[in-house]
Enzyme design. Sequence first.
Site: not given
Ligand code: PLP
Length: 386
Positions: A71, A179, A199, A201, A324
């Site tokens: 993502g 999401q 994404s 996962h 994160c």
């Molecule tokens: N965008 C959203 C809305 C997310 O919730 C996340 C992950 O928490 C991401 C982007 C980032 O995805 P990735 O963990 O695959 O880098």
Amino acid sequence: MERIYLDHAATTPLDARVLEKMQPYFCEVFGNPDSPHAFGRRAVAAVDAARDEVASLLGAKPNEIFFTSGGTESDNWALRGAAHALADRGRHVVVSAVEHAAVLEAAALLEGEGFSVSRAPVDAEGAVDVEQFSRLLRPDTVLAAVMAANNEVGTVQPLGEISALCRERGIVLFCDAVQAAGALPLGVNAPHVDLLSISAHKFYGPKGAGALYVRAGIRLGKLIAGGHQERGLRGGTTNVAGAVGLAEALRIACAEREQNAARLRALRDGFCAEIARNLGGVHRNGAQNGLPGLANLRFDGVDGEALLYSLDLAGVAASAGAACSSGSPEPSHVLLAMGLAASEARSCVRFSFGRGNTAQDAARAAAAVCACVERLRGRAPRPYAG
Ligand code: PLP
């Protein structure tokens, strides 16, 4: 003590069916998909099939799907790649105030590169205010980014109206569906979006595998320079097992979406109702009809981080919001944008149910939450049986 995982918005376990589908692509079919020999041909056939599957599930054409590392990469590529490619038409970009850090930080980089970025405000439930969004659009606006559903509070964005506004003005619309994919009906045509990120996962696929949909005709600059992979736009040897896993995970998530969503909604609502029955001073953040398994709760007089630690000790894994940003002393930008005071935003915890959770998990977790909150509020702890 059997631990209860209520953090599926951070990541999900790999589905055993997905693992089985991926297995041959580690040792047996290991060729580089760019190699012209038989080993390479077997690998590229798997990548092509995965691309076809993802395209068909999104209502796209195979040559509109680009495999990425997840993502964050897809979001960065969409935002920066499109803004740079469109810069000859204008240098103004609008992003919603509640986007994931991958979008907000990419937008901040654009600002450093001479673009002007406006952040579209949201209402108290975290939905973009369409009226205010439309007022931000200017003749030099070339790109807008609005996510499908928010990762911290689950609110689904009014993409239909936003898409209509963008189309009227010829503005490229990017949607972070990281999401929403697998949890909500998904597609690139209703509403019409030009770029969309997913994404694996987040829907029981492997970590480090994602995709970016790029509508045919939309110009996109390179984010990663290198070989000619992904139609010359994204260099790097393709993650074959990852692409296979992403496609299979998305296929399963879409096929089982309605049934899973109904189950998750029931678990989540039962959990919230049980907490509300036993505790005062609890408020739910975000729209009630958002992502099916997600509830973001605010507990008056309780520090969210302290509650997370106590819950972890009690065997319940939840989150302060975006995985994160856990550990960051800053209150969530999403909750602040929704109008919460910083102290209120620090009293919130996100619970996200997933496929493996049971009604018993929901009941045990609710009891643990009540016990931990009461203890943190300084009241006599009720015995918690675990
Ligand atoms: N965008 C959203 C809305 C997310 O919730 C996340 C992950 O928490 C991401 C982007 C980032 O995805 P990735 O963990 O695959 O880098």
